[in-house]
Design an enzyme around this catalytic site. Structure first.
Site, PDB file in Angstrom:
ATOM      1  N   ASN A 139     102.215 123.602  63.313  1.00  0.00           N
ATOM      2  CA  ASN A 139     101.020 123.348  62.516  1.00  0.00           C
ATOM      3  C   ASN A 139      99.912 124.366  62.759  1.00  0.00           C
ATOM      4  O   ASN A 139      98.884 124.336  62.082  1.00  0.00           O
ATOM      5  CB  ASN A 139     100.506 121.930  62.773  1.00  0.00           C
ATOM      6  CG  ASN A 139     101.442 120.882  62.197  1.00  0.00           C
ATOM      7  OD1 ASN A 139     102.189 121.148  61.255  1.00  0.00           O
ATOM      8  ND2 ASN A 139     101.421 119.690  62.765  1.00  0.00           N
TER       9      ASN A 139
ATOM     10  N   CYS B  30     107.412 116.410  53.734  1.00  0.00           N
ATOM     11  CA  CYS B  30     107.816 115.047  54.074  1.00  0.00           C
ATOM     12  C   CYS B  30     107.257 114.057  53.054  1.00  0.00           C
ATOM     13  O   CYS B  30     106.139 114.206  52.575  1.00  0.00           O
ATOM     14  CB  CYS B  30     107.299 114.669  55.461  1.00  0.00           C
ATOM     15  SG  CYS B  30     108.089 115.535  56.821  1.00  0.00           S
TER      16      CYS B  30
ATOM     17  N   PRO C 213      97.073 113.818  49.181  1.00  0.00           N
ATOM     18  CA  PRO C 213      96.562 114.538  48.016  1.00  0.00           C
ATOM     19  C   PRO C 213      95.914 115.862  48.389  1.00  0.00           C
ATOM     20  O   PRO C 213      95.465 116.068  49.512  1.00  0.00           O
ATOM     21  CB  PRO C 213      95.524 113.568  47.447  1.00  0.00           C
ATOM     22  CG  PRO C 213      95.060 112.777  48.629  1.00  0.00           C
ATOM     23  CD  PRO C 213      96.258 112.634  49.517  1.00  0.00           C
TER      24      PRO C 213
END
EC number: 2.5.1.7
Length: 422
Positions: A23, A117, A123
């Site tokens: 990440n 995923c 959103p």
């Protein structure tokens, strides 16, 4: 498709090296779009997601190479395509992170709505709201986010919720904007700090990263830099949950214990012996763990990306644990698979009640997302008999050779290779 076959019952012992943070690596790779100079990046994990990101950048005209020494070099001096197409974006939600850099440096972008995923809606509306505040003409058109701007203008932006990728995207957009940008309600994750530190090396002017208020003074251009990606705190936490469930004594090298406070606190509560140094963590477990509950929160709270792994530990713990998922809806898809192995878990909305059992039993199970797949591996290590985990392409998105590392710790685990279905 590849599968993992695990014969449970073996304790984990030895040392394992933690890879760079997925990440962190993904936005850092995207930051290469902000300059024509090369970025030289160390400790980039070799994952499906990082490979997909490198392919996406290559499709845009970025020279992206991974050397034999694991060093990744990206250079965006000949970008000739400002579109991120669906065929690459559909497998990885983080591909939305090219939006900010493309818009900031080239004045336009066309990015397919992302996949990844299947955890809730996740959103991109906060990205769109923020880019519009910076002066972009931005809209969703035929499944694409389409944006353009002559030059972005600094602005004060408060997101409606804490969003990690939203903070990263706006941070990368703002570094080349005209004037000052203030990001309020910013995410505080270590991966955002890592991205900001790289951008500062490239010439960006950023203050407040690691807090919920980041101030960026835009500059005209950025230059190349060298940077090493921070260790993956979620991979480290996953291995510690594994030794907590299966028992044993392991040491994690190239780890960053200062990023794992909430996870380490929970594991100590569960009965693990935890020792730490500047770049290592030792975790040891004798007997059954104690059940420990958790509520997921944004950093520095307990990470949603550790929820499934802690639940796997709780399935074989003494007592009952209550886990509350506050970040994403639809993030209990691993529960029905854990139940196939004998786990006693009830779900009510965002709350899971886990009653520990003395031993799980091996079964054929199916991974549904990245962290769910890790929880099934942990359960398989702690179970009696053989467990087969299907759909491990989810696991490969975020773990670098997980079965190889576990095997080095004494686990009985093999990858069964097979062709993709037609």
């Amino acid at each position: 498709m590849d599968k993992l076959r695990i014969t449970g019952g073996a304790q984990l012992r030895g040392e394992v090296t933690i890879s760079g943070a997925k990440n962190s690596a993904l936005p850092i790779l995207c930051a290469g779009l902000l300059t024509a100079d090369p970025l030289v990046l160390a400790n980039v994990p070799d994952l499906n997601d990082t490979s997909t990101m490198l392919r996406l950048l290559g499709r845009m005209g970025v020279r992206a190479e991974r050397g034999a020494d694991g060093i990744v070099t990206v250079q965006a001096s000949q970008v000739d395509n400002l579109e991120a197409p669906y065929d690459l974006v559909k497998t990885m939600r983080a591909s939305i992170l090219v939006l900010g850099p493309l818009l900031a440096r080239f004045g336009q972008a066309r990015v397919s709505l992302p996949g990844g995923c299947t955890i809730g809606q996740r959103p991109v509306d906060q990205h769109i709201k923020g880019m519009a505040a910076l002066g972009a003409d931005i809209r969703i058109e035929h499944g694409f986010v389409v944006a353009q701007a002559a030059r972005l203008k600094g602005a004060s932006i408060r997101t409606d919720m804490v969003t990690v990728t939203g903070t990263e995207n706006l941070l990368m957009a703002a570094v080349l904007a005209e004037g000052q940008t203030v990001l309020e309600n910013a995410a505080r994750e270590p991966e955002i700090v890592d991205l900001a530190e790289l951008l500062i090396k490239m010439g960006a002017r950023i203050q407040g990263h690691g807090t919920d208020r980041i101030v960026i003074d835009g500059v005209a251009s950025l230059h190349g830099a060298e940077h090493s990606v921070i260790p993956d705190r979620i991979e480290a936490g996953t291995f510690l949950c594994a030794v907590g469930a299966a028992g044993g004594d392991i040491t994690l090298r190239n780890a960053a214990p200062d990023t794992l406070g909430a996870t380490l606190d929970k594991l100590i509560e569960a009965g693990l012996t935890i020792e730490t140094g500047p770049d290592w963590i030792r975790g040891a477990m004798q007997g059954r763990p104690r059940a420990v509950g958790a509520r997921t929160h944004e950093y520095p709270g307990f990470a949603t990306d550790m929820q499934a792994q802690l639940m796997a530990l709780d399935t074989v713990a003494q007592g009952t644990a209550v886990i509350v998922e506050n970040i994403f809806e639809n993030r209990y898809m691993h529960v029905q698979e854990l139940r196939r192995m004998g786990a006693d878990i009830d779900i009510d909305g965002h709350t899971a009640v886990v009653r520990g059992v003395p031993r799980l039993s091996g079964a054929a199970v199916m991974a549904t997302d990245l962290r769910a797949s890790a929880s099934l591996v942990i359960a398989g290590l702690a179970a009696e008999g053989q467990t087969q985990v299907d759909r491990i392409y989810h696991l490969d998105r975020g773990y670098d050779r997980m079965e190889v590392k576990l095997r080095a710790l004494g686990a009985n685990i093999q990858r069964l290779t097979g062709k993709e279905p037609a």
